[in-house]
Design a protein around this motif. Structure first.
Motif, mmCIF file in Angstrom:
data_model
loop_
_atom_site.group_PDB
_atom_site.id
_atom_site.type_symbol
_atom_site.label_atom_id
_atom_site.label_comp_id
_atom_site.label_asym_id
_atom_site.label_seq_id
_atom_site.Cartn_x
_atom_site.Cartn_y
_atom_site.Cartn_z
ATOM 1 N N LEU A 11 39.925 56.068 45.824
ATOM 2 C CA LEU A 11 41.386 55.485 45.144
ATOM 3 C C LEU A 11 42.298 55.756 46.662
ATOM 4 O O LEU A 11 43.073 54.440 46.637
ATOM 5 C CB LEU A 11 42.068 56.683 44.350
ATOM 6 N N PHE A 12 42.484 56.432 47.296
ATOM 7 C CA PHE A 12 43.139 56.325 48.505
ATOM 8 C C PHE A 12 42.935 55.355 49.557
ATOM 9 O O PHE A 12 44.104 54.740 50.100
ATOM 10 C CB PHE A 12 43.750 57.835 49.141
ATOM 11 N N GLU A 13 41.833 55.195 49.843
ATOM 12 C CA GLU A 13 41.323 54.071 50.600
ATOM 13 C C GLU A 13 41.821 52.794 50.230
ATOM 14 O O GLU A 13 42.312 51.970 50.977
ATOM 15 C CB GLU A 13 39.960 54.208 50.982
ATOM 16 N N THR A 14 41.571 52.458 49.036
ATOM 17 C CA THR A 14 42.096 51.337 48.425
ATOM 18 C C THR A 14 43.511 50.946 48.327
ATOM 19 O O THR A 14 44.012 49.941 48.835
ATOM 20 C CB THR A 14 41.204 51.182 46.967
ATOM 21 N N LEU A 15 44.107 52.019 47.935
ATOM 22 C CA LEU A 15 45.611 51.814 47.917
ATOM 23 C C LEU A 15 46.322 51.629 49.081
ATOM 24 O O LEU A 15 47.191 50.820 49.303
ATOM 25 C CB LEU A 15 46.419 53.215 47.151
ATOM 26 N N ARG A 16 45.931 52.307 50.115
ATOM 27 C CA ARG A 16 46.308 52.011 51.322
ATOM 28 C C ARG A 16 46.087 50.738 52.178
ATOM 29 O O ARG A 16 46.650 50.424 53.036
ATOM 30 C CB ARG A 16 45.913 53.284 52.631
ATOM 31 N N SER A 17 45.052 49.853 51.347
ATOM 32 C CA SER A 17 44.624 48.744 51.983
ATOM 33 C C SER A 17 45.476 47.670 51.194
ATOM 34 O O SER A 17 45.566 46.614 51.933
ATOM 35 C CB SER A 17 43.128 48.449 51.876
ATOM 36 N N LEU A 18 46.163 47.996 50.255
ATOM 37 C CA LEU A 18 46.951 46.890 49.597
ATOM 38 C C LEU A 18 48.037 46.573 50.381
ATOM 39 O O LEU A 18 48.787 47.508 50.886
ATOM 40 C CB LEU A 18 47.083 47.420 48.244
ATOM 41 N N GLY A 19 48.433 45.426 50.275
ATOM 42 C CA GLY A 19 49.664 44.826 50.610
ATOM 43 C C GLY A 19 50.491 43.923 49.575
ATOM 44 O O GLY A 19 50.072 43.843 48.455
ATOM 45 N N PRO A 20 51.721 43.984 49.833
ATOM 46 C CA PRO A 20 52.687 43.237 48.926
ATOM 47 C C PRO A 20 51.943 42.042 48.379
ATOM 48 O O PRO A 20 52.506 41.874 47.328
ATOM 49 C CB PRO A 20 53.956 42.798 49.714
ATOM 50 N N ASP A 21 51.369 41.121 48.902
ATOM 51 C CA ASP A 21 50.657 40.030 48.200
ATOM 52 C C ASP A 21 49.871 40.402 47.102
ATOM 53 O O ASP A 21 49.484 39.698 46.132
ATOM 54 C CB ASP A 21 50.065 39.000 49.302
ATOM 55 N N ASP A 22 48.936 41.523 47.269
ATOM 56 C CA ASP A 22 47.918 42.051 46.354
ATOM 57 C C ASP A 22 48.737 42.416 45.087
ATOM 58 O O ASP A 22 48.203 42.219 44.109
ATOM 59 C CB ASP A 22 47.404 43.218 46.994
ATOM 60 N N LEU A 23 49.990 42.606 44.980
ATOM 61 C CA LEU A 23 50.671 42.880 43.695
ATOM 62 C C LEU A 23 50.696 41.566 42.751
ATOM 63 O O LEU A 23 50.969 41.826 41.591
ATOM 64 C CB LEU A 23 52.133 43.607 43.972
ATOM 65 N N GLU A 24 50.468 40.796 43.445
ATOM 66 C CA GLU A 24 50.567 39.221 42.488
ATOM 67 C C GLU A 24 49.232 38.811 42.075
ATOM 68 O O GLU A 24 49.087 37.949 41.144
ATOM 69 C CB GLU A 24 51.139 38.130 43.330
ATOM 70 N N VAL A 25 48.142 39.493 42.460
ATOM 71 C CA VAL A 25 46.691 39.469 41.927
ATOM 72 C C VAL A 25 46.550 39.820 40.384
ATOM 73 O O VAL A 25 47.087 40.680 39.984
ATOM 74 C CB VAL A 25 45.622 39.996 42.890
ATOM 75 N N THR A 26 45.519 39.051 39.783
ATOM 76 C CA THR A 26 45.294 39.657 38.519
ATOM 77 C C THR A 26 43.643 40.106 38.685
ATOM 78 O O THR A 26 42.749 39.642 39.308
ATOM 79 C CB THR A 26 45.194 38.546 37.564
ATOM 80 N N VAL A 27 43.466 41.584 38.266
ATOM 81 C CA VAL A 27 42.240 42.077 38.182
ATOM 82 C C VAL A 27 41.718 42.366 36.715
ATOM 83 O O VAL A 27 42.455 42.229 35.831
ATOM 84 C CB VAL A 27 42.204 43.352 39.160
ATOM 85 N N THR A 28 40.436 42.713 36.390
ATOM 86 C CA THR A 28 40.229 43.010 35.128
ATOM 87 C C THR A 28 39.674 44.436 35.116
ATOM 88 O O THR A 28 39.242 44.755 36.008
ATOM 89 C CB THR A 28 38.883 42.098 34.757
ATOM 90 N N ILE A 29 39.912 45.101 33.842
ATOM 91 C CA ILE A 29 39.411 46.226 33.434
ATOM 92 C C ILE A 29 38.787 46.299 32.257
ATOM 93 O O ILE A 29 39.434 45.988 31.291
ATOM 94 C CB ILE A 29 40.491 47.489 33.704
ATOM 95 N N ARG A 30 37.315 46.233 32.108
ATOM 96 C CA ARG A 30 36.589 46.006 30.939
ATOM 97 C C ARG A 30 36.831 44.864 30.508
ATOM 98 O O ARG A 30 36.916 44.401 29.143
ATOM 99 C CB ARG A 30 36.768 47.253 29.858
#
Length: 181
Positions: free
Chosen positions: A100-119
Motif C-alpha cells: 500500500l505505502f509503496e504504491t501511494l508514495r509513487s502516485l502523483g497528481p496526474d494519477d488522480l485522473e486515471v480510472t482503475v477497476t476493482i472486480r
C-alpha cells in the motif's frame, strides 16, 4: 495550494495513523489470544489481519494497470484461521501495508485522473483510495475492539482516556475546556 498533493498526503497520513492504532492494539494482546475470536460470529485478530493484508496486497499491486482483485488472492482463505506465530502474522501484515505505502508514495497528481477497476467495476483513483481507506479503517476498528476485549484490565488506551479530555486539552492548548471538534 496543490489540492491533489494535499489529498494524497492526507490519505497516506490517515492510513499511517490507522496502522499505528492497529499495531499498538495488537502489541497488547498475548500471543495465544491472537487466534481467539470473542465469539463464534466474530473473527479473531489474526483473521482480520490476514484479510486486511490480503486486501491491501491485491488492491495495491500494479494499482494503475491491473484489476484490484488479483487472480492469485484467496479471499475466502483469509477468513480461515490458520495457525501462525505472531512473527509470521506480523510478516504477512507488514507485507500488505508495505505494498500500500509503496504504491501511494509513487502516485502523483496526474494519477488522480486515471480510472482503475476493482472486480471489473471502474473507479476513479480518488474513489478507489477512499474505498480502500474506508475498508481498512473498518477492520482496524475491529482489531482494536477485539484487542481491547482480550487485554481486559491491562488495556492501555490508544487515544485520550475517558475523563481525560480537559487534561489533554490543557496540556495541548492551555485551556481545559477548549475543544477542536
Amino acid at each position: 495550494m496543490d489540492i491533489a498533493a494535499e489529498f494524497l498526503a492526507a490519505i497516506i497520513n490517515t492510513f499511517e495513523a490507522n496502522k499505528r492504532l492497529a499495531d499498538r492494539a495488537v502489541e497488547q494482546v498475548p500471543d495465544d489470544m491472537l487466534h481467539v475470536p470473542p465469539d463464534e460470529h466474530t473473527n479473531s485478530i489474526a483473521v482480520i489481519m490476514r484479510h486486511v493484508s490480503g486486501n491491501l496486497a491485491s488492491r495495491w499491486t500494479d494499482f494503475l494497470a491491473t484489476d484490484g482483485e488479483k487472480p492469485w488472492r484467496n479471499r475466502d482463505g483469509e477468513f480461515e484461521d490458520a495457525p501462525a506465530s505472531r512473527a509470521e502474522l506480523l510478516e504477512t501484515w507488514e507485507r500488505g501495508w508495505a505494498c500500500l505505502f509503496e504504491t501511494l508514495r509513487s502516485l502523483g497528481p496526474d494519477d488522480l485522473e486515471v480510472t482503475v477497476t476493482i472486480r471489473g467495476e471502474p473507479h476513479s483513483v480518488p474513489l478507489a483510495l477512499s474505498r480502500s481507506l474506508g475498508h481498512t479503517c473498518y477492520h482496524v476498528g475491529q482489531i482494536v475492539q477485539v484487542a481491547r476485549i482480550h487485554a481486559g484490565e491491562a488495556w492501555e488506551t490508544l487515544t485520550i482516556p475517558r475523563g481525560g479530555s480537559a487534561q489533554y486539552n490543557e496540556a495541548n492548548w492551555g485551556q481545559p475546556g477548549r475543544s477542536h471538534s
